[in-house]
Structure formats: structure tokens, C-alpha cells
Write a protein that holds these residues in place. Structure first.
Motif, PDB file in Angstrom:
ATOM      1  N   ARG A 171       0.828  -1.202   0.000  1.00  0.00           N
ATOM      2  CA  ARG A 171       0.000   0.000   0.000  1.00  0.00           C
ATOM      3  C   ARG A 171       0.868   1.259   0.000  1.00  0.00           C
ATOM      4  NH1 ARG A 171      -3.840   2.686   4.598  1.00  0.00           N
ATOM      5  NH2 ARG A 171      -1.795   2.882   5.584  1.00  0.00           N
ATOM      6  N   GLY A 172       1.872   1.286   0.881  1.00  0.00           N
ATOM      7  CA  GLY A 172       2.746   2.451   0.928  1.00  0.00           C
ATOM      8  C   GLY A 172       3.518   2.637  -0.360  1.00  0.00           C
ATOM      9  N   SER A 173       4.049   1.537  -0.903  1.00  0.00           N
ATOM     10  CA  SER A 173       4.872   1.627  -2.115  1.00  0.00           C
ATOM     11  C   SER A 173       4.063   2.092  -3.322  1.00  0.00           C
ATOM     12  CB  SER A 173       5.503   0.256  -2.409  1.00  0.00           C
ATOM     13  OG  SER A 173       6.261  -0.199  -1.317  1.00  0.00           O
ATOM     14  N   LEU A 174       2.870   1.534  -3.490  1.00  0.00           N
ATOM     15  CA  LEU A 174       2.088   1.816  -4.691  1.00  0.00           C
ATOM     16  C   LEU A 174       1.392   3.180  -4.623  1.00  0.00           C
ATOM     17  CD1 LEU A 174       0.547  -1.720  -5.335  1.00  0.00           C
ATOM     18  CD2 LEU A 174       2.519  -0.654  -6.453  1.00  0.00           C
ATOM     19  N   LEU A 175       0.869   3.545  -3.436  1.00  0.00           N
ATOM     20  CA  LEU A 175       0.182   4.831  -3.330  1.00  0.00           C
ATOM     21  C   LEU A 175       1.117   6.008  -3.580  1.00  0.00           C
ATOM     22  CD1 LEU A 175      -2.289   4.518  -0.296  1.00  0.00           C
ATOM     23  CD2 LEU A 175      -2.864   4.870  -2.703  1.00  0.00           C
ATOM     24  N   VAL A 176       2.373   5.877  -3.159  1.00  0.00           N
ATOM     25  CA  VAL A 176       3.318   6.988  -3.260  1.00  0.00           C
ATOM     26  C   VAL A 176       4.089   6.971  -4.580  1.00  0.00           C
ATOM     27  CG1 VAL A 176       5.309   8.071  -2.109  1.00  0.00           C
ATOM     28  CG2 VAL A 176       3.504   7.058  -0.747  1.00  0.00           C
ATOM     29  N   MET A 177       4.025   5.859  -5.304  1.00  0.00           N
ATOM     30  CA  MET A 177       4.779   5.753  -6.554  1.00  0.00           C
ATOM     31  C   MET A 177       4.537   6.902  -7.524  1.00  0.00           C
ATOM     32  SD  MET A 177       7.074   3.794  -7.914  1.00  0.00           S
ATOM     33  CE  MET A 177       6.897   2.192  -7.135  1.00  0.00           C
ATOM     34  N   PRO A 178       3.296   7.407  -7.683  1.00  0.00           N
ATOM     35  CA  PRO A 178       3.099   8.528  -8.623  1.00  0.00           C
ATOM     36  C   PRO A 178       3.796   9.818  -8.210  1.00  0.00           C
ATOM     37  CG  PRO A 178       1.024   7.382  -8.217  1.00  0.00           C
ATOM     38  CD  PRO A 178       2.008   6.843  -7.230  1.00  0.00           C
ATOM     39  N   TYR A 179       4.123  10.002  -6.924  1.00  0.00           N
ATOM     40  CA  TYR A 179       4.746  11.248  -6.485  1.00  0.00           C
ATOM     41  C   TYR A 179       6.001  11.589  -7.280  1.00  0.00           C
ATOM     42  CZ  TYR A 179       1.809  11.722  -2.258  1.00  0.00           C
ATOM     43  OH  TYR A 179       0.770  11.898  -1.384  1.00  0.00           O
ATOM     44  N   PRO A 180       7.034  10.699  -7.267  1.00  0.00           N
ATOM     45  CA  PRO A 180       8.248  11.049  -8.006  1.00  0.00           C
ATOM     46  C   PRO A 180       8.061  11.037  -9.517  1.00  0.00           C
ATOM     47  CG  PRO A 180       8.438   8.839  -7.097  1.00  0.00           C
ATOM     48  CD  PRO A 180       7.200   9.441  -6.514  1.00  0.00           C
ATOM     49  N   PHE A 181       7.166  10.184 -10.028  1.00  0.00           N
ATOM     50  CA  PHE A 181       6.949  10.152 -11.474  1.00  0.00           C
ATOM     51  C   PHE A 181       6.312  11.452 -11.961  1.00  0.00           C
ATOM     52  CE2 PHE A 181       7.355   5.521 -10.941  1.00  0.00           C
ATOM     53  CZ  PHE A 181       8.233   5.257 -11.973  1.00  0.00           C
ATOM     54  N   LEU A 182       5.345  11.952 -11.225  1.00  0.00           N
ATOM     55  CA  LEU A 182       4.739  13.238 -11.594  1.00  0.00           C
ATOM     56  C   LEU A 182       5.741  14.373 -11.431  1.00  0.00           C
ATOM     57  CD1 LEU A 182       1.199  12.869  -9.975  1.00  0.00           C
ATOM     58  CD2 LEU A 182       1.720  12.965 -12.421  1.00  0.00           C
ATOM     59  N   ALA A 183       6.499  14.346 -10.345  1.00  0.00           N
ATOM     60  CA  ALA A 183       7.493  15.402 -10.116  1.00  0.00           C
ATOM     61  C   ALA A 183       8.553  15.404 -11.213  1.00  0.00           C
ATOM     62  CB  ALA A 183       8.150  15.216  -8.745  1.00  0.00           C
ATOM     63  N   ARG A 184       8.911  14.239 -11.730  1.00  0.00           N
ATOM     64  CA  ARG A 184       9.933  14.159 -12.775  1.00  0.00           C
ATOM     65  C   ARG A 184       9.450  14.731 -14.102  1.00  0.00           C
ATOM     66  NH1 ARG A 184      14.640  11.467 -13.499  1.00  0.00           N
ATOM     67  NH2 ARG A 184      14.441  10.434 -11.477  1.00  0.00           N
ATOM     68  N   ARG A 185       8.168  14.671 -14.353  1.00  0.00           N
ATOM     69  CA  ARG A 185       7.672  15.111 -15.668  1.00  0.00           C
ATOM     70  C   ARG A 185       7.393  16.606 -15.729  1.00  0.00           C
ATOM     71  NH1 ARG A 185       1.936  15.545 -16.151  1.00  0.00           N
ATOM     72  NH2 ARG A 185       2.106  15.094 -18.377  1.00  0.00           N
ATOM     73  N   TRP A 186       7.354  17.295 -14.569  1.00  0.00           N
ATOM     74  CA  TRP A 186       7.093  18.724 -14.615  1.00  0.00           C
ATOM     75  C   TRP A 186       8.311  19.495 -15.126  1.00  0.00           C
ATOM     76  CZ3 TRP A 186       2.379  18.421 -14.719  1.00  0.00           C
ATOM     77  CH2 TRP A 186       1.581  17.839 -13.742  1.00  0.00           C
ATOM     78  N   PRO A 187       8.094  20.588 -15.883  1.00  0.00           N
ATOM     79  CA  PRO A 187       9.213  21.445 -16.297  1.00  0.00           C
ATOM     80  C   PRO A 187       9.614  22.395 -15.178  1.00  0.00           C
ATOM     81  CG  PRO A 187       7.174  22.262 -17.242  1.00  0.00           C
ATOM     82  CD  PRO A 187       6.808  21.012 -16.493  1.00  0.00           C
ATOM     83  N   TYR A 188      10.897  22.453 -14.883  1.00  0.00           N
ATOM     84  CA  TYR A 188      11.408  23.331 -13.814  1.00  0.00           C
ATOM     85  C   TYR A 188      12.219  24.456 -14.465  1.00  0.00           C
ATOM     86  CZ  TYR A 188      10.037  19.525 -10.744  1.00  0.00           C
ATOM     87  OH  TYR A 188       9.321  18.564 -10.085  1.00  0.00           O
ATOM     88  N   CYS A 189      11.601  25.616 -14.599  1.00  0.00           N
ATOM     89  CA  CYS A 189      12.289  26.715 -15.274  1.00  0.00           C
ATOM     90  C   CYS A 189      12.390  27.965 -14.406  1.00  0.00           C
ATOM     91  CB  CYS A 189      11.573  27.070 -16.579  1.00  0.00           C
ATOM     92  SG  CYS A 189       9.895  27.682 -16.339  1.00  0.00           S
TER      93      CYS A 189
END
Length: 332
Positions: A171-189
Motif C-alpha cells: 500500500r505504501g509503495s504503490l500509493l506513493v509511486m506517482p509522487y516522483p513520477f509526476l514530479a519528474r515530468r514537470w518542467p522546472y524553469c
């Protein structure tokens, strides 16, 4: 003097002033800069003293719990297995944040690799969710032990314990998995400067120059889902426990039975109250109190891992007896 920031152009860090805004977004910046506690930079060394003391106590206490449970056969029971899971979770939470935090305070080492930052973000959120699940499992153990004492060993068998533990981890692993994936796809400018001592989820995604509502809403949903469901299950367990305690014939029996839950109740309070307060202030608090928010976020990651072994050590006779025998044996 115009404040200097860093902005990302075609994958490189370039000096950029607040007035410049025509930039090319780059999704994966090489590094982030952790500021520590903005506004309290001159006090970093002094702040590090209690933090490092709490870190040392958390490491020592949780390793002691793991050692005692492993060495003492009488403690090989569901409650103590869950206690070992709690100690392991606390060790991961402290070691994933405190070494970097202390390096900022002591050596002004503020750089953190982008991937390392997202890894730290994932570990903090993942193991926080796991710890909440462990507290639910411990409430289940207390419910079975008090409401169905004769069936405790047949209900919470080793296979059942394994399934519960696996469910908590997944539960902990799967629920939080989208956090870093979403953070990685955002543009940081905008900037690579994080006004924090660690890579807190919202503090990171707020740096993105994009619509981050999906990250924000998902984070809110996970937080309220986890806290809401887990607190509800724990409350439900303790309603049944209190009913069973009230039905006992004598006051001494009621007090003795309730004392078996006191350690778990203390751990619940030290876990949920600070985390909920920190979460709400981080999301909705005023920027003027930023240093207070960051200090409190560090405290809620440090205090429960430090207090949990103390609470169980002080209030659990079996652990006290094993510690006493350990020191007595070493002293002879």
C-alpha cells in the motif's frame, strides 16, 4: 542588489535575475539547492545540536528494540513483530533525511542531485504511509488480544501476519509511486532552490513552471485517504476494545487491560497529530511563518522515531526485563 536565482536553459544551470522570464523549460534539472531553514541560517549550528541528539537517540533506541525482540524468544509474538516493523520504518525515515540535513547545518553542503531528491521524497512519503498502516495492524492486534484472547494465536497466525505486513508495504509503495513520477515530468524553469532541509513533496513541485494541480490533488487525496481510513479503523478497534474493558468485573482488571494499549495510544498521538499539523501548515500556511513550518516538519520526522522506543521500553515489562538482564549480564 538584485536577488540571484538559477534558471534552467536547455539543460544547464545559468544565473538569472528575478526580472528575466523568457526561459526554456527543462524537465530534469541536474541539482536542487536545499536552503536549510530560511531566516535561521545563523542558528543552523545551534539547531543541529538537539537534532543530532534526537537522531542518535532514534538510531540507538530502534536498533535496541530490534536486537531485544530478536534475542528474546518470549517476544516472538504479533505485537512485537509489528513493533519491529515500526522500528525499521522509523530508522528509514530518520536516515533518509537527517544525514543530509546535518550536512547542510554543519558543512553548508546544500546541493542534492535531482534523482536523489526524488528518491528522498519517495522514501519519506512511502514510509510515512507504511508507518500509518503498521499502527492500524497494531490496533488490530490489540483488538484480537483483548476481545478474543483465547483465539489470538489462531487468528493472528504467521501466514496472516505475513499477509498483513505485505499489504502494509505494498500500500505504501504503490500509493506513493506517482509522487516522483509526476514530479519528474514537470518542467522546472523558475529556480532550483528549495526552501527546506529535505525534499518535501509540495516544496519540490511548487518549483515547477506548470499546472501542478494533479500532483497537489493527488497528494491531498492520498493524505486524507490514508489518514481518514487508518484513523477510522483504529477508532473502530478501540471502540470495541473499550466495550470489552468496560465489561470486565473489577477496576484492577480494567486498568491492567487498558495499560496494554497505553503504549500504542501514545505512539498514535505522536504520529498523527504532528504530521497532520505539519501537512496543513505546509499546504495552507502563510509564507511569513516558513521557518516555523520547516522546523516543525523536521521535528515530526524526528520526534516519533525517538519517542517510540522509549514509550515501548518504559511501558512494556518484557522489554524492560530483557534490557535489565542484558546490562546485568554485561556488568558481571
Amino acid at each position: 542588489m538584485q536577488e540571484k536565482l538559477f534558471c534552467f536553459r536547455t539543460g544547464h544551470l545559468l544565473p538569472h535575475t528575478m526580472s528575466g522570464s523568457n526561459t526554456t523549460a527543462f524537465t530534469n534539472p541536474p541539482i536542487f539547492i536545499l536552503l536549510g531553514i530560511p531566516g535561521l541560517e545563523t542558528a543552523h549550528i545551534w539547531i543541529s545540536i538537539p537534532f543530532s541528539a534526537m537522531f542518535f537517540m532514534a538510531i540507538l533506541g530502534n536498533f535496541t528494540i530490534l536486537f531485544i525482540v530478536k534475542k528474546e524468544p518470549s517476544l516472538h509474538e504479533p505485537m512485537y513483530y509489528f513493533l519491529c516493523m515500526l522500528a525499521t520504518t522509523d530508522l528509514v525515515l530518520t536516515t533518509s533525511t537527517l544525514p543530509k540535513m546535518l550536512s547542510i547545518f554543519w558543512f553548508n553542503s546544500r546541493e542534492i542531485d535531482f534523482s536523489a531528491c526524488l528518491t528522498q521524497l519517495y522514501f519519506i512519503q512511502c514510509f510515512s504511509v507504511m508507518e500509518s498502516g503498521i499502527l492500524v495492524a497494531m490496533a488490530l492486534d490489540r483488538y484480537v488480544a483483548i476481545c478474543h484472547p483465547l483465539r489470538h494465536s489462531t487468528i493472528l497466525t504467521n501466514p496472516v501476519m505475513g499477509k498483513i505486513s505485505l499489504a502494509v508495504v505494498l500500500r505504501g509503495s504503490l500509493l506513493v509511486m506517482p509522487y516522483p513520477f509526476l514530479a519528474r515530468r514537470w518542467p522546472y524553469c523558475r529556480t532550483n532552490i528549495i526552501p527546506h532541509t529535505f525534499c518535501e513533496h509540495i516544496a519540490v513541485v511548487k518549483l515547477a513552471c506548470a499546472d501542478i494541480r494533479i500532483s497537489s490533488y493527488y497528494g491531498l487525496s492520498v493524505a486524507f485517504l490514508v489518514i481518514g481510513v487508518d484513523v477510522f479503523l483504529i477508532t473502530l478497534s478501540y471502540i470495541q476494545i473499550l466495550r470489552a474493558i468496560v465489561s470486565l468485573p473489577t477496576k484492577d482488571a480494567r486498568l491492567k487491560t487498558f495499560e496494554t494499549c497505553s503504549s500504542h495510544l501514545c505512539v498514535i498521538l505522536t504520529f498523527y497529530i504532528p504530521r497532520l499539523f505539519s501537512f496543513l501548515t505546509q499546504r495552507f500556511g502563510q509564507n511569513e511563518l516558513l521557518h516555523f513550518h520547516i522546523l516543525f516538519a523536521n521535528v515530526y520526522l524526528l520526534v516519533p522515531p525517538m519517542l517510540n522506543p522509549i514509550i515501548y521500553g518504559v511501558r512494556t515489562k518484557q522489554i524492560q526485563d530483557r534490557l535489565l538482564r542484558l546490562f546485568t549480564h554485561q556488568g558481571t
